[in-house]
Scaffold this active site. Sequence first.
Site, mmCIF file in Angstrom:
data_model
loop_
_atom_site.group_PDB
_atom_site.id
_atom_site.type_symbol
_atom_site.label_atom_id
_atom_site.label_comp_id
_atom_site.label_asym_id
_atom_site.label_seq_id
_atom_site.Cartn_x
_atom_site.Cartn_y
_atom_site.Cartn_z
ATOM 1 N N LYS A 1 -3.983 3.045 2.937
ATOM 2 C CA LYS A 1 -5.073 2.191 2.450
ATOM 3 C C LYS A 1 -6.252 3.052 2.002
ATOM 4 O O LYS A 1 -6.876 2.798 0.964
ATOM 5 C CB LYS A 1 -5.501 1.214 3.543
ATOM 6 N N LYS B 1 0.821 -1.233 0.000
ATOM 7 C CA LYS B 1 0.000 0.000 0.000
ATOM 8 C C LYS B 1 0.843 1.265 0.000
ATOM 9 O O LYS B 1 0.465 2.275 -0.583
ATOM 10 C CB LYS B 1 -0.951 -0.002 1.200
HETATM 11 N N1 HSE Z 1 -0.028 -3.240 10.388
HETATM 12 C C1 HSE Z 1 -1.270 -3.422 9.721
HETATM 13 C C2 HSE Z 1 -2.401 -3.487 10.759
HETATM 14 C C3 HSE Z 1 -1.359 -4.684 8.924
HETATM 15 O O1 HSE Z 1 -2.150 -3.482 11.949
HETATM 16 O O2 HSE Z 1 -3.533 -3.526 10.322
HETATM 17 C C4 HSE Z 1 -0.783 -4.575 7.551
HETATM 18 O O3 HSE Z 1 -1.364 -3.560 6.812
#
Ligand code: HSE
Length: 440
Positions: free
Chosen positions: A207, A107
């Site tokens: 995202k 992302k």
């Molecule tokens: N570190 C991210 C989370 C997962 O805690 O959702 C990977 O995108």
Amino acid sequence: MQSSLRLGLAGLGTVGASVVRLLDRHGKDLALRCGRPIVLRAVSARDRTRDRGIDIGNVNWFQDPVKLAMDPSIDVFVELMGGASGPAEESVRAALETGKHVVTANKALLARHGNELARLAEKKGVSLNFEAAVAGGIPIIKTLREALAGNRVSRVAGILNGTCNYILTRMEQEQLSFGACLSEAQRLGYAEADPTFDIGGFDAAHKLALLTSLAFGTEIDVDSIYVEGIQSITLSDIEAADELGYRLKLLGIAERTETGIEQRVHPTLVPKASAIARIDGVLNAVSVDGDFVGRLMLVGPGAGGDATASSVVGDIADIARGTALDVMGRPSEHMEPYRPAGVRAHKGGYYVRLSVHDRPGALASIATRMAERGISLESIVQRKRAPHQAATATQSPADPQSIIMITYETTEAAIREALDRIREDGHVAGEPQFIRIEPL
Ligand code: HSE
């Protein structure tokens, strides 16, 4: 049956290893579903000797992912290294330049370079698929790009970071402090060693940038996102929210408004009765409002090797079947420039928590400042101390008291101006806390 689809996979971490296992376990069924076998031809990773519990003995090894990306023995380059620049960026570019399809879970890379990479993929006539980049195992990219193509979307909102949702859930359920829950998340391997990316809201922002572009047909613009993390959330906020009928979530929200498209990532109060309020722990959820479909919500694991591998392989299967889609759901030349709506124009209800010096007239003065900006209060609660704090013999009537207010719909500009005046009036100790309320 057609000839095999040949994969080159760069990055053999948790997700990469799960992709290898999945292809191994479900290879026959996948071949039937796609009309051709999918074979792993080559891999690249930092450490060749590490035991990953997978069999890659018959697969070509490349030390350099860029060389793998350009190798004529593969049709699809699967990028699972991560990072907005460096080897991930170089190898994805190299793959597209040499006419390879690309599947990525990255992302950060797409939030930074997605517009340009989409144009390159289009020019070369290849796919750039990225289901695993947003909300792990939840097929939200497919949903927006394909299933909801007949809708005009007005809002996308979601719990896009499992680490933050885990921390907020634990704070609420166990009455633990933010710091204690963060340490727990780190111990369990949910949060990164440097957790700033998760708790600061930046992972969710990457995202959201992709969801906005797909939902609204606008170019990716991650720098325009208003981002607030969960660091300033206290147990008092969570408890007060609970008493007032809300739960606290870190949401990423993209919404069409009169002045443009809002993109925001921030802690948010959602009504307890809403579906998104019930998404606990490391789960993710994405809710979409479309003019024909109405509101729908997808829930599932937002991270983890197997769940993310499920999305990666779904993307590979599309390529194997010959499903060719524009990267962001429409041709690049028809993507609109992103027109931001300033966060100060945001309209909504607000939760405000002030630590107020307990003296006559303080509350009246605060209410007056709110009224001057046209802000109407739905409720106001004065708490002697937060319920989780034990009474102490040393507590005196002069100690600041918590005042919690819920406003009716107003603008962010009005709230910020009122809080500036209240601060100047000298009735409050410390910084006011305010949290947006979302009627999901
Ligand atoms: N570190 C991210 C989370 C997962 O805690 O959702 C990977 O995108």
